[in-house]
Design a protein around this motif. Sequence first.
Motif, PDB file in Angstrom:
ATOM      1  N   ALA A  25       0.864  -1.181   0.000  1.00  0.00           N
ATOM      2  CA  ALA A  25       0.000   0.000   0.000  1.00  0.00           C
ATOM      3  C   ALA A  25       0.897   1.225   0.000  1.00  0.00           C
ATOM      4  N   LEU A  26       0.349   2.362  -0.374  1.00  0.00           N
ATOM      5  CA  LEU A  26       1.166   3.576  -0.378  1.00  0.00           C
ATOM      6  C   LEU A  26       0.286   4.823  -0.406  1.00  0.00           C
ATOM      7  N   THR A  27       0.893   5.927   0.016  1.00  0.00           N
ATOM      8  CA  THR A  27       0.315   7.264  -0.125  1.00  0.00           C
ATOM      9  C   THR A  27       1.421   8.178  -0.635  1.00  0.00           C
ATOM     10  N   VAL A  28       1.150   8.876  -1.726  1.00  0.00           N
ATOM     11  CA  VAL A  28       2.093   9.837  -2.308  1.00  0.00           C
ATOM     12  C   VAL A  28       1.489  11.231  -2.192  1.00  0.00           C
ATOM     13  N   CYS A  29       2.243  12.167  -1.607  1.00  0.00           N
ATOM     14  CA  CYS A  29       1.777  13.548  -1.482  1.00  0.00           C
ATOM     15  C   CYS A  29       2.849  14.507  -1.992  1.00  0.00           C
ATOM     16  N   LEU A  30       2.417  15.579  -2.597  1.00  0.00           N
ATOM     17  CA  LEU A  30       3.324  16.646  -3.024  1.00  0.00           C
ATOM     18  C   LEU A  30       2.522  17.921  -3.232  1.00  0.00           C
ATOM     19  N   ARG A  31       3.259  19.041  -3.320  1.00  0.00           N
ATOM     20  CA  ARG A  31       2.641  20.321  -3.650  1.00  0.00           C
ATOM     21  C   ARG A  31       3.255  20.807  -4.961  1.00  0.00           C
ATOM     22  N   TYR A  32       2.425  21.421  -5.799  1.00  0.00           N
ATOM     23  CA  TYR A  32       2.926  21.865  -7.090  1.00  0.00           C
ATOM     24  C   TYR A  32       2.261  23.167  -7.514  1.00  0.00           C
ATOM     25  N   MET A  33       2.926  23.852  -8.458  1.00  0.00           N
ATOM     26  CA  MET A  33       2.374  25.017  -9.140  1.00  0.00           C
ATOM     27  C   MET A  33       2.509  24.772 -10.631  1.00  0.00           C
ATOM     28  N   ALA A  34       1.414  24.875 -11.365  1.00  0.00           N
ATOM     29  CA  ALA A  34       1.445  24.674 -12.812  1.00  0.00           C
ATOM     30  C   ALA A  34       0.308  25.468 -13.423  1.00  0.00           C
ATOM     31  N   GLU A  35       0.421  25.717 -14.712  1.00  0.00           N
ATOM     32  CA  GLU A  35      -0.618  26.465 -15.407  1.00  0.00           C
ATOM     33  C   GLU A  35      -1.909  25.651 -15.461  1.00  0.00           C
ATOM     34  N   GLU A  36      -3.037  26.328 -15.260  1.00  0.00           N
ATOM     35  CA  GLU A  36      -4.330  25.651 -15.313  1.00  0.00           C
ATOM     36  C   GLU A  36      -4.651  25.225 -16.743  1.00  0.00           C
ATOM     37  N   ARG A  37      -5.483  24.181 -16.845  1.00  0.00           N
ATOM     38  CA  ARG A  37      -5.959  23.655 -18.130  1.00  0.00           C
ATOM     39  C   ARG A  37      -4.806  23.221 -19.041  1.00  0.00           C
ATOM     40  N   LYS A  38      -3.724  22.764 -18.436  1.00  0.00           N
ATOM     41  CA  LYS A  38      -2.594  22.299 -19.225  1.00  0.00           C
ATOM     42  C   LYS A  38      -2.312  20.843 -18.892  1.00  0.00           C
TER      43      LYS A  38
END
Length: 276
Positions: free
Chosen positions: A72-85
Motif C-alpha cells: 500500500a502507499l500514499t504519495v503527497c506533493l505540492r505543485y504550481m502549474a498552469e491551469e488547463r494544461k
Amino acid sequence: MISVLLNALVLLSVLGPSTSLRGQMFTVTYGGELTMYTDAISHSASPSSSTTSYPYPTTSYPYPTSSPSLSALTVCLRYMAEERKDLTLFSLTQGYYWNLLLKRYYGIDRLSIESSQDFSSYKLFGAVREPRPWTSLCVTWEKKTGMAQVWRGGTVSVKKRVFGQVTNGPPVLKVYMFEGQVTDVEVWDRVLSPSWIMSYMSGWTYWSYTPGNVLTWSKAIYSTNGEILLEENTYNSDHQPIRGHDQRPGPMKRKTKRKLEWRKSENAEQRQRAWL
C-alpha cells in the motif's frame, strides 16, 4: 553484475548523502527530470569520489532485488502549474516494470499501473483552505483491493480500482514532462487516513504532519537531469498562507476600532459646524 555495480558507484558519487529540502522547491521545465530515491542505495555499494559521469536513470536501477514490495502507499506533493494544461504529476516505479503514473488531461486525473482509471473530484465538507498559490495533491493505493483515491486541495475523488502486479525493488519517484514548481514530496508505505491527508494539505508547519517513511522532503536523496533549478521557496518562506486579493481582511482590533470611530465622530462634528 559488474555493470550494475559501476552504475551504483556513479549514482552514489553524484547523489552524496541525504539532505533536507525543507523550505526549498524545484523549478522543472519540459525536458527536465527530478528523481528521488530511498536510502536503500547506501546498501548496494560504497561511494566513489573519482567517478565524474552523470547518471540518467531509466528502467535499470543499481539496487538490490531483495527489497520488499509495497502492499500500500500514499504519495503527497505540492505543485504550481498552469491551469488547463496537460501534465504528468509523478511516476513511482518499483523494480523494472511496475509503474504508478498520475497524469492530468483536460482537468481530469488519470491514474494507471497496468490499467487506467479517470478520477473526477468532489468538494470536501469543510474544504481545506490551502496557502496560495500551491496545490496539494495526495494519491492513495492498496494492492490487496486495488482501491485508489485522489485528493487535490479541498476536493477528493471516489475510490476506484486500479490493478497492477507489484515487483520487488526500492521505490523511485520521478517528476518529468512537467513545467512548474514542486515541493514537499512525501511517500508512505500505507494508506493514510483522511484526517492525516487533510493535515498535510492544510499544514504548512512541518511538524503538523508525519514525514513519509519511504521518501521524504526532510531527508531526500535525489538526482536531477536537464533544466532543473533548486531554490528557496519564496512563496511561503515562513510556511504561512499567502493572502489573496479576494480574501477579506481579518477582524479589527478593539483599540483601532475605537480610534476609527472617534475620528468619524470628530469629522462629523466639523462638517456640522461648517454648515452653521
